[in-house]
Design a protein around this motif. Structure first.
Motif, PDB file in Angstrom:
ATOM      1  N   UNK A  67       0.884  -1.234   0.111  1.00 14.89           N
ATOM      2  CA  UNK A  67       0.000  -0.079  -0.030  1.00 14.89           C
ATOM      3  C   UNK A  67       1.002   1.237  -0.118  1.00 14.89           C
ATOM      4  N   UNK A  68       0.236   2.482  -0.255  1.00 16.40           N
ATOM      5  CA  UNK A  68       0.942   3.685  -0.011  1.00 16.40           C
ATOM      6  C   UNK A  68       1.676   3.881   1.377  1.00 16.40           C
ATOM      7  N   UNK A  69       0.927   3.390   2.317  1.00 13.95           N
ATOM      8  CA  UNK A  69       1.483   3.174   3.912  1.00 13.95           C
ATOM      9  C   UNK A  69       2.651   2.531   3.924  1.00 13.95           C
ATOM     10  N   UNK A  70       2.826   1.347   3.181  1.00 14.55           N
ATOM     11  CA  UNK A  70       3.907   0.504   3.311  1.00 14.55           C
ATOM     12  C   UNK A  70       5.129   1.367   2.729  1.00 14.55           C
ATOM     13  N   UNK A  71       4.804   1.969   1.436  1.00 12.12           N
ATOM     14  CA  UNK A  71       5.779   2.457   0.917  1.00 12.12           C
ATOM     15  C   UNK A  71       6.338   3.912   1.872  1.00 12.12           C
ATOM     16  N   UNK A  72       5.357   4.562   2.272  1.00 11.90           N
ATOM     17  CA  UNK A  72       5.714   5.740   3.153  1.00 11.90           C
ATOM     18  C   UNK A  72       6.742   5.168   4.274  1.00 11.90           C
ATOM     19  N   UNK A  73       6.384   4.096   4.923  1.00  8.67           N
ATOM     20  CA  UNK A  73       6.950   3.545   6.161  1.00  8.67           C
ATOM     21  C   UNK A  73       8.077   3.029   5.663  1.00  8.67           C
ATOM     22  N   UNK A  74       8.563   2.446   4.410  1.00  9.81           N
ATOM     23  CA  UNK A  74       9.667   1.937   3.865  1.00  9.81           C
ATOM     24  C   UNK A  74      10.701   3.518   3.794  1.00  9.81           C
TER      25      UNK A  74
END
Length: 145
Positions: A67-74
């Motif tokens: 998700x976009x949240x996973x990308x942001x966390x990365x």
């Protein structure tokens, strides 16, 4: 996920910069005092794999961020790890210690593994699992010598 990871390229360059500066300033280089050929080979295979798969993804083996949240966390976590890595290099540049050795081996190991997990990149995960224990062991053994 495309085959080229621009974020991975940026993080790879950031963590390589202090190593390049070290190589230029310390022309004699780094002497590996631990002569375990299996561990040294594992570290080099893992290192090449990590540096390659941070940037290049093999289709069908890397599935991208959930998700976009996973990308942001990365992006947030890798940014913090890269800044911490550079900060420790700067603070401890002239200090040979177990802390420096472990910090400068654990941080990139975590960065590679976390990146592989978050991007669901199997070759990067496998490479980091090979790289991390061998790199940490070599760094620790050399610092203790």
């Amino acid at each position: 996920m495309d085959w080229f990871n621009v974020y991975g390229l940026i993080f790879t360059v950031i963590i390589l910069l202090p190593n390049i500066v070290f190589a230029v300033r310390c022309k004699g280089g780094f002497e590996n005092k631990w002569k375990n050929r299996f561990v040294i080979a594992a570290e080099q295979i893992g290192r090449i794999g990590c540096l390659t798969f941070m940037i290049i993804s093999i289709p069908g083996t890397a599935f991208g961020w959930r998700s976009d949240n996973a990308l942001a966390l990365y992006l947030i976590a890798d940014s913090l790890l890269a800044v911490l890595y550079c900060a420790i290099w700067i603070v401890c540049f002239r200090k040979n210690s177990v802390f420096r050795a472990l910090a400068l081996s654990v941080i990139p190991s975590v960065l590679f593994l976390f990146s592989g997990i978050m991007s669901r990149d199997m070759p990067l995960i496998i490479s980091s699992v090979i790289f991390a224990p061998s790199h940490i062991a070599i760094s620790y053994k050399n610092a203790k010598s």
